[in-house]
Design an enzyme around this catalytic site. Structure first.
Site, PDB file in Angstrom:
ATOM      1  CE  LYS A  94     -12.883  -6.987  -1.665  1.00  0.00           C
ATOM      2  NZ  LYS A  94     -14.025  -6.050  -1.502  1.00  0.00           N
ATOM      3  CB  CYS A 130      -7.301   6.143   7.779  1.00  0.00           C
ATOM      4  SG  CYS A 130      -6.723   6.790   6.219  1.00  0.00           S
ATOM      5  CD  GLU A 147      -9.306   4.487  12.383  1.00  0.00           C
ATOM      6  OE1 GLU A 147      -9.139   5.390  11.590  1.00  0.00           O
ATOM      7  OE2 GLU A 147      -9.424   3.290  12.037  1.00  0.00           O
TER       8      GLU A 147
HETATM    9  P1  NAD Z   1     -12.333  -3.500   6.296  1.00  0.00           P
HETATM   10  O1  NAD Z   1     -10.893  -3.652   6.599  1.00  0.00           O
HETATM   11  O2  NAD Z   1     -13.275  -4.532   6.792  1.00  0.00           O
HETATM   12  O3  NAD Z   1     -12.545  -3.378   4.713  1.00  0.00           O
HETATM   13  C1  NAD Z   1     -11.580  -2.856   3.813  1.00  0.00           C
HETATM   14  C2  NAD Z   1     -11.483  -3.769   2.593  1.00  0.00           C
HETATM   15  O4  NAD Z   1     -11.091  -5.080   3.020  1.00  0.00           O
HETATM   16  C3  NAD Z   1     -12.808  -3.956   1.848  1.00  0.00           C
HETATM   17  O5  NAD Z   1     -12.554  -4.052   0.470  1.00  0.00           O
HETATM   18  C4  NAD Z   1     -13.306  -5.286   2.368  1.00  0.00           C
HETATM   19  O6  NAD Z   1     -14.162  -5.954   1.476  1.00  0.00           O
HETATM   20  C5  NAD Z   1     -12.002  -6.043   2.529  1.00  0.00           C
HETATM   21  N1  NAD Z   1     -12.102  -7.167   3.462  1.00  0.00           N
HETATM   22  C6  NAD Z   1     -12.913  -7.272   4.534  1.00  0.00           C
HETATM   23  N2  NAD Z   1     -12.738  -8.477   5.120  1.00  0.00           N
HETATM   24  C7  NAD Z   1     -11.797  -9.128   4.401  1.00  0.00           C
HETATM   25  C8  NAD Z   1     -11.195 -10.417   4.507  1.00  0.00           C
HETATM   26  N3  NAD Z   1     -11.495 -11.256   5.473  1.00  0.00           N
HETATM   27  N4  NAD Z   1     -10.280 -10.767   3.593  1.00  0.00           N
HETATM   28  C9  NAD Z   1      -9.938  -9.904   2.630  1.00  0.00           C
HETATM   29  N5  NAD Z   1     -10.469  -8.686   2.464  1.00  0.00           N
HETATM   30  C10 NAD Z   1     -11.389  -8.295   3.344  1.00  0.00           C
HETATM   31  O7  NAD Z   1     -12.766  -2.102   6.808  1.00  0.00           O
HETATM   32  P2  NAD Z   1     -14.263  -1.560   6.953  1.00  0.00           P
HETATM   33  O8  NAD Z   1     -15.269  -2.548   7.370  1.00  0.00           O
HETATM   34  O9  NAD Z   1     -14.529  -0.893   5.677  1.00  0.00           O
HETATM   35  O10 NAD Z   1     -14.067  -0.574   8.164  1.00  0.00           O
HETATM   36  C11 NAD Z   1     -13.744  -1.042   9.469  1.00  0.00           C
HETATM   37  C12 NAD Z   1     -12.733  -0.135  10.108  1.00  0.00           C
HETATM   38  O11 NAD Z   1     -11.552  -0.080   9.265  1.00  0.00           O
HETATM   39  C13 NAD Z   1     -13.145   1.308  10.228  1.00  0.00           C
HETATM   40  O12 NAD Z   1     -13.915   1.545  11.352  1.00  0.00           O
HETATM   41  C14 NAD Z   1     -11.800   1.977  10.291  1.00  0.00           C
HETATM   42  O13 NAD Z   1     -11.292   1.902  11.575  1.00  0.00           O
HETATM   43  C15 NAD Z   1     -10.943   1.167   9.373  1.00  0.00           C
HETATM   44  N6  NAD Z   1     -10.832   1.763   8.040  1.00  0.00           N
HETATM   45  C16 NAD Z   1      -9.676   2.362   7.723  1.00  0.00           C
HETATM   46  C17 NAD Z   1      -9.558   2.955   6.493  1.00  0.00           C
HETATM   47  C18 NAD Z   1      -8.321   3.628   6.087  1.00  0.00           C
HETATM   48  O14 NAD Z   1      -8.395   4.458   5.195  1.00  0.00           O
HETATM   49  N7  NAD Z   1      -7.178   3.288   6.656  1.00  0.00           N
HETATM   50  C19 NAD Z   1     -10.615   2.938   5.600  1.00  0.00           C
HETATM   51  C20 NAD Z   1     -11.794   2.290   5.954  1.00  0.00           C
HETATM   52  C21 NAD Z   1     -11.870   1.696   7.176  1.00  0.00           C
END
Ligand code: NAD
Length: 492
Positions: free
Chosen positions: A182, A294, A395
């Site tokens: 996903k 990240c 972050e």
């Molecule tokens: P997120 O964790 O919300 O999203 C990442 C993935 O998780 C997406 O596919 C999203 O659809 C999914 N997701 C979201 N809520 C979920 C749930 N309840 N159950 C299952 N899956 C779920 O991250 P974001 O909104 O894209 O970004 C928020 C913060 O996350 C950023 O500000 C950053 O700090 C961090 N981030 C880290 C990385 C990394 O590479 N480690 C990448 C993107 C974001």
């Protein structure tokens, strides 16, 4: 502006389940926006629990035959996929640039980088050796084989729409696992194109399945996989709160987990550092993808005696960065991903200023003829940052550099480790003994020593503390998708 691809087949809008492209079970779809304009430009199928279940059914059916294929055959298919990804670099880069916003040159770099994982794991597939244990007693043979863990659910973020999913799917397939994936709701198109190329490469139906979901529907899709005891592993990159949710949700079926979560990377410049090299390293590490990585340095610590010289050199470089849409000539900083990102960056900067930071550069959203959409933020430097500021704790995920002062090596290490996170850390120094001491003391899964560009398919990428566990890339990356089976044969 329409998205013109050399191969229009790469623009997909449906799920891929059991070898067929299909609309969502409910018929629903959700919009995908161009961060450069803030406008929606297309829509994709919006999955629910029924789609998730159809995907895990298909992956489960495909598992046994796929696991029984030879490693050599799996490697051959991965190599074919790798070649197709590279052959479609221009189109994939356009897709990344359009839905994620990064400059086109960076998008091309991401295609090449993501493809290296596919090639690497094609090579690793044929080297997943076991062991024969030297005889311990007469008449008994003890040996160890490594086996695919089973069906893997891959959940990926928006910041590297191609590389993140490639570096999860490739080792899973190499190991003999099947996959349900996903992608992030902001960037489903690149992932769908990548899966279409996998179909062209000839992977059997059900080996790779992909379900897209809006922010609202995502929990329904992922929770179904969490509850499904046939899904044996979750591999996730994203925020720490969602990572913890997945860890809790996996507990009832005790799935294997790889969690690559948020970071809060320190970047330390010691008084014996080559300052020009340190500025180059910071520019590369901080401003890639507009700071939305990240491993992006989030807290920059500079020793008192070189603080001003470093700040001046850095400001000259940052002031020259060109902000605009990713497809415009010479742009180095594209738009941020969405309105939530801009809100978080603005909040961090305002909070820092309210707590006494000095604004050295930037500090506001950008709106001009080139950068006319709502999601542009000016590359920003804040001086005299302190530990009571939000940007010390979390972050920022944007083009903001806070400069903190320190006076001693011990203080720098203490400040660098003063966080629940531990993904990447960087430091610049010349003294060999100091390099060993500091490397040993940094609580981090990845350490850059006089180097700002760390990621490589040949190296293990992952964190410690609340940045998660598991490693992607390198020979360690295959272990995450395999378990160890001990065979004990008697009567010899
Ligand atoms: P997120 O964790 O919300 O999203 C990442 C993935 O998780 C997406 O596919 C999203 O659809 C999914 N997701 C979201 N809520 C979920 C749930 N309840 N159950 C299952 N899956 C779920 O991250 P974001 O909104 O894209 O970004 C928020 C913060 O996350 C950023 O500000 C950053 O700090 C961090 N981030 C880290 C990385 C990394 O590479 N480690 C990448 C993107 C974001």
């Amino acid at each position: 502006m329409p998205l013109l691809l050399n191969n229009p087949e790469l623009l997909r809008s449906q799920h891929f389940i059991g070898g067929t492209w299909r609309a969502a079970h409910s018929g629903a779809s959700f919009a995908v926006a161009d961060p450069a304009s803030g406008q929606d430009f297309t829509a994709v199928a919006d999955g629910d629990a029924a789609d998730a279940r159809a995907a895990s059914d298909a992956a489960h059916t495909a598992l046994e035959p796929w696991r029984q294929t030879s490693a050599r055959d799996r490697a051959r298919l991965l190599k074919r996929w790798h070649a197709l990804i590279l052959a479609n670099t221009d189109d994939l880069a356009k897709l990344i640039c359009r839905e994620q916003g990064k400059p086109l040159a960076e998008a091309r770099g991401e295609v090449a980088y993501g493809a290296t994982y596919v090639e690497w794991f094609a090579e690793e597939a044929v080297r997943a050796y076991g062991d024969v244990i030297p005889d311990q007693v007469r008449g008994k043979r003890m040996s160890v084989v490594r086996e695919a863990v089973g069906v893997v659910a891959a959940i990926t973020p928006w910041n590297f729409p191609l590389a993140m999913i490639a570096r999860k799917i490739a080792p899973a397939l190499a190991a003999g696992c099947t996959v349900v994936a996903k992608p992030a709701e902001d960037t489903p198109l690149t992932a769908l194109a990548l899966v279409w190329l996998a179909e062209q490469a000839g992977f059997p139906p059900g080996v790779i399945n992909i379900v897209c979901a809006s922010r609202t529907q995502t929990p329904a899709v992922v929770d179904d996989w969490l509850q499904d005891s046939r899904v044996r592993k979750i591999t996730f990159t994203g925020s720490t709160p969602v990572g913890k949710h997945l860890a809790r949700g996996s507990a009832s079926t005790l799935k294997k987990l790889s969690l690559e979560l948020g970071g809060n990377a320190p970047f330390i410049v010691f008084d014996d550092a080559n300052l020009d090299a340190a500025v180059n390293g910071l520019m590369a590490a901080k401003f890639r993808n507009g700071g939305q990585t990240c491993v992006s340095p989030n807290r920059v610590y500079v020793q008192d005696s070189v603080y001003q010289a470093f700040a001046d050199k850095l400001a000259a470089r940052v002031a020259a960065l060109k902000v605009g849409p990713g497809n415009a000539d010479g742009v180095q900083i594209g738009p941020m991903i969405n309105a939530r990102a801009i809100e978080k960056i603005s909040l961090h900067v305002q909070d820092a200023l309210a707590h006494g930071a000095r604004l050295l550069l930037g500090g506001s959203a950008v709106r001009n003829d080139l950068a006319s959409g709502p999601f542009y933020y000016a590359p920003t430097i804040l001086g005299d940052a302190t530990t009571d500021m939000l940007l010390f704790k979390e972050e920022t995920f944007g083009p903001v550099v806070p400069l903190f002062r320190f006076s001693s090596e011990e203080q720098a290490i203490q400040m660098a480790n003063d966080t629940p996170f531990g993904l990447a850390a960087y430091f610049y120094a010349a003294d060999a003994a100091r390099i060993w001491r500091v490397s040993n003391h940094l609580e981090s899964g990845i350490v850059g020593i006089n180097e700002g560009a760390l990621a490589s398919e040949a190296a293990p990428f992952g964190g410690v503390k609340e940045s998660g566990y598991g490693r992607e890339g390198s020979r360690y990356g295959l272990d995450d998708y395999m378990h160890t089976k001990y065979l004990c044969q008697g009567g010899l």
